[in-house]
Write a protein that holds these residues in place. Structure first.
Motif, PDB file in Angstrom:
ATOM      1  N   UNK A 257       0.832  -1.208   0.000  1.00 36.05           N
ATOM      2  CA  UNK A 257       0.000   0.000   0.000  1.00 36.05           C
ATOM      3  C   UNK A 257       0.867   1.258   0.000  1.00 36.05           C
ATOM      4  N   UNK A 258       1.904   1.259   0.824  1.00 35.40           N
ATOM      5  CA  UNK A 258       2.801   2.416   0.881  1.00 35.40           C
ATOM      6  C   UNK A 258       3.576   2.560  -0.429  1.00 35.40           C
ATOM      7  N   UNK A 259       3.910   1.439  -1.046  1.00 36.56           N
ATOM      8  CA  UNK A 259       4.593   1.458  -2.329  1.00 36.56           C
ATOM      9  C   UNK A 259       3.725   2.130  -3.391  1.00 36.56           C
ATOM     10  N   UNK A 260       2.435   1.787  -3.410  1.00 36.28           N
ATOM     11  CA  UNK A 260       1.514   2.412  -4.355  1.00 36.28           C
ATOM     12  C   UNK A 260       1.401   3.917  -4.077  1.00 36.28           C
ATOM     13  N   UNK A 261       1.275   4.257  -2.800  1.00 36.45           N
ATOM     14  CA  UNK A 261       1.115   5.658  -2.413  1.00 36.45           C
ATOM     15  C   UNK A 261       2.339   6.471  -2.799  1.00 36.45           C
ATOM     16  N   UNK A 262       3.522   5.937  -2.556  1.00 37.76           N
ATOM     17  CA  UNK A 262       4.748   6.668  -2.870  1.00 37.76           C
ATOM     18  C   UNK A 262       4.935   6.850  -4.373  1.00 37.76           C
TER      19      UNK A 262
END
Length: 519
Positions: free
Chosen positions: A253-258
Motif C-alpha cells: 500500500x505504501x509502495x503504491x502511495x509513494x
C-alpha cells in the motif's frame, strides 16, 4: 534504478534524478545497520519507515492544503490526520514519552478506515530503544521534505528500500520480492491499458501493480485519457492486489502511495486475505503474478471449533477443476477462474507445475483446451532471492467455451540454457530480457513470430502427445555454451540445489499419486 523521467538529449535529467534517488535511499538506509545491531531486521526497519513516512507525507500534504486555502482566502480544509494523532505531536516528544505516544498513535490510527486501516491495522513498534526511535524521527525523517520530491524519486526510493530489505536473507523478505527487471519485461509483453482491471492475487510488495502503473503513465499521458480512465489510474481503481500477510500488504500500500497512486477511500486496492480460500472479489482483464513457491501453506486454516483443516478441505468449496494440496496448482486454477472472457495472464510458475502428474496433468489438459496457452518463457536460476529456484513465465488468455481446443501453438523461449545469473556478481537486468520481448512481438499477431535457436513452437497435438502433457520442454541448441563448464562454483552449487528441488517435487508428486490410488 530506472525512472520514467523524460531525459534531455544526453540523458542528464534522468541521471540526475537517479543520483538524487540513490542519495535519498542511502540516507534512509543509513539507520538500518544501527537498528539491525539492536535486533531490528531490515524488513521491520522498512515497515517502521513506512509508518513514519506516511505520517510525514500526510502532515506535509495537510499543511500545503491549509497554506493554499489561506492564500486564496477560502475556508480551511478538514484535517487529513485525526486531531492529536499527527507528526508535530509525535516530533515534540522525547525518550519514554515518545515511545509511549508512538505506540498509542499506531494503535489509534489502526482503528480508522481507508488508507489508515491498511497502513496501521495491527501495526507494532519494533524499535524498543527510545533513543533510536528519537534519532529516526528527529534526525532522519523529520529532516526530509518528502513533498518536495517528485513521484519518480519517492517511488524509486521506496522500491530500492524494499529491494535492499529483500536481500536480507535471514528475514526471509525475499519471498515477497520478484526481480523488477523480469516484472517490467512481462508488463511490456502484456501492454496494459487504462481500461484494464489489473489483478495480482499474491501481490507481495506490489511490484507487478506498480510496473503496470509505470507503463500506463509512460504510454498513456494524463491528457490523452478520458475522465473515467484518468480516475481509474490515479485513484487506483485499475489495480487490485491480494496479500496473505498484513505486514507485507501495508508495504504494498505504501509502495503504491509513494508512486502517486492515491486509492479512493471506498476502494480496497490491497486486500488482506487468503486468495485461495475465497472466491475472487474482482474479476480481471489482466493478471500479473508470481504466486509463492513451496508445496505447503504458510499458515494453518482453522475450521469450526478451532480444528486445523487438511489442505484438501480448505479448497473443497472452490470451483476448481481438481482438488489438490499443491499451492502452485491451486493458484493456476484460481487465476484461470478470476480472469474475464478475453482476459490475459502472465504468471511466474516453478518447473513442477509443468510436469507434475495427477492433478497437474488434469489442470494442464483443461488449460490447453479451454484457454489459449500461447507462450512459455523458461527462466535461468540465480535471479530469485529464494535460492535454487527453476521457474518459468506462462502466458495465456481466457476464451469463450467452444468444442475444440483454444490452444493452437505453444511458443517456448529458452532463456535458461547458457545463461547464468547471480544476485550480486551478475544480476538480471531488463536489457537481458529484451531479445525475448522482441521475439514475443507485443501487440502483433502471433503468426508473425519466427522460430530461432531459442524460440520454438509446439502444436496442441504435440503437447497432448507428451507423457502426462509435460510442458517442461527442452531441446538441443546449437552454438550455445556448455552450462556446467562455464559456471562458477557458486552458480554450479545453485544449479545443483535447483535440480534437487525439482527432484524432490517429482518424488512428492509421485507419493501423492500413490497415496491417492491407495485410498
Amino acid at each position: 534504478m530506472t525512472t520514467t523521467t523524460n531525459a534531455g538529449p544526453l540523458g542528464l535529467e534522468s541521471r540526475d534524478t537517479t543520483a538524487h534517488t540513490r542519495s535519498l535511499v542511502d540516507k534512509l538506509w543509513s539507520y538500518c545497520d544501527v537498528l539491525r545491531d539492536a535486533g531490528v531486521p531490515a524488513i521491520d526497519y522498512v515497515e517502521q519507515l513506512t509508518y513514519l513516512l506516511f505520517l510525514k507525507m500526510m502532515d506535509e500534504k495537510e499543511k500545503r492544503a491549509k497554506e493554499k486555502a489561506q492564500r486564496r482566502g477560502k475556508p480551511l480544509p478538514a484535517p487529513i490526520l485525526p486531531i492529536g494523532l499527527n507528526w508535530d505531536t509525535l516530533a515534540s516528544k522525547k525518550g519514554d514519552q515518545l515511545k509511549k505516544y508512538y505506540e498509542h498513535l499506531l494503535e489509534e490510527l489502526g482503528k480508522k478506515s481507508g488508507m489508515f486501516k491498511l497502513i496501521f491495522l495491527g501495526a507494532q513498534n519494533k524499535i524498543q530503544t527510545p533513543s533510536l526511535l528519537e534519532r529516526l524521527i528527529h534526525d532522519l525523517i523529520g529532516k526530509i521534505q518528502w513533498s518536495r520530491e517528485g513521484v519518480d524519486v519517492k517511488g524509486d526510493a521506496y522500491e530500492e528500500l524494499l529491494s535492499r530489505s529483500a536481500s536480507d536473507v535471514k528475514s526471509g523478505a525475499g519471498q515477497y520480492f520478484t526481480p523488477r527487471s523480469l516484472i517490467r519485461a512481462m508488463v511490456d509483453c502484456m501492454q496494459p491499458t487504462p481500461d484494464d482491471t489489473i489483478v495480482d492475487p499474491a501481490c507481495g510488495t506490489g511490484g507487478f501493480l506498480l510496473a503496470a502503473n509505470e507503463y500506463l503513465r509512460r504510454e498513456y499521458p494524463a491528457e490523452t485519457l478520458n475522465p473515467d480512465q484518468r480516475n481509474r489510474v490515479t485513484r487506483g481503481l485499475a489495480f487490485h492486489g491480494v496479500e496473505l500477510v498484513r505486514g507485507t500488504a501495508r508495504l504494498a500500500a505504501m509502495n503504491m502511495l509513494s508512486h502517486g497512486v492515491v486509492p479512493d477511500e471506498s476502494y480496497e486496492i490491497i486486500e488482506v486475505a487468503d486468495t485461495l480460500v475465497t472466491e475472487p472479489s474482482i474479476r480481471a482483464t489482466l493478471v500479473l503474478a508470481n504466486p509463492p513457491f513451496g508445496q505447503k501453506s504458510a499458515i494453518n486454516v482453522l475450521g469450526e471449533g478451532g480444528k486445523v483443516l487438511k489442505d484438501e478441505a480448505v479448497y473443497i468449496d472452490r470451483d476448481f477443476w481438481v482438488t489438490t494440496k499443491n499451492k502452485q496448482l491451486n493458484f493456476v486454477q484460481h487465476i484461470a477462474k478470476l480472469m474475464k472472457i478475453d482476459g490475459r495472464a502472465a504468471v511466474v510458475l516453478p518447473d513442477n507445475v509443468l510436469f507434475e502428474g495427477g492433478a497437474g496433468e488434469t489442470i494442464r489438459r483443461r488449460l490447453l483446451k479451454e484457454y489459449d496457452v500461447h507462450t512459455l518463457l523458461r527462466l535461468p536460476t540465480g535471479i530469485f532471492y529464494a535460492g535454487g529456484v527453476k521457474a518459468n513465465v506462462l502466458f495465456f488468455e481466457r476464451k469463450r467455451p467452444a468444442e475444440g481446443p483454444w490452444t493452437s501453438k505453444l511458443w517456448v523461449y529458452d532463456f535458461r540454457s547458457g545463461e547464468n545469473f547471480t544476485l550480486k556478481q551478475r544480476p538480471l537486468r531488463r536489457e537481458h530480457l529484451q531479445p525475448f520481448v522482441d521475439a514475443y512481438l507485443p501487440g502483433k499477431a502471433r503468426d508473425e513470430r519466427v522460430e530461432t535457436d531459442r524460440f520454438k513452437s509446439f502444436t496442441y497435438e504435440e503437447l497432448l502427445g507428451r507423457d502426462k502433457v509435460n510442458l517442461d520442454i527442452t531441446w538441443p541448441r546449437t552454438g550455445g555454451r556448455d552450462d556446467e563448464t562455464q559456471q562458477t562454483p557458486e552458480e554450479l552449487a545453485r544449479s545443483i540445489v535447483a535440480d534437487l528441488r525439482v527432484a524432490l517435487a517429482q518424488f512428492e508428486a509421485l507419493a501423492n499419486e500413490l497415496s491417492t490410488s491407495d485410498s
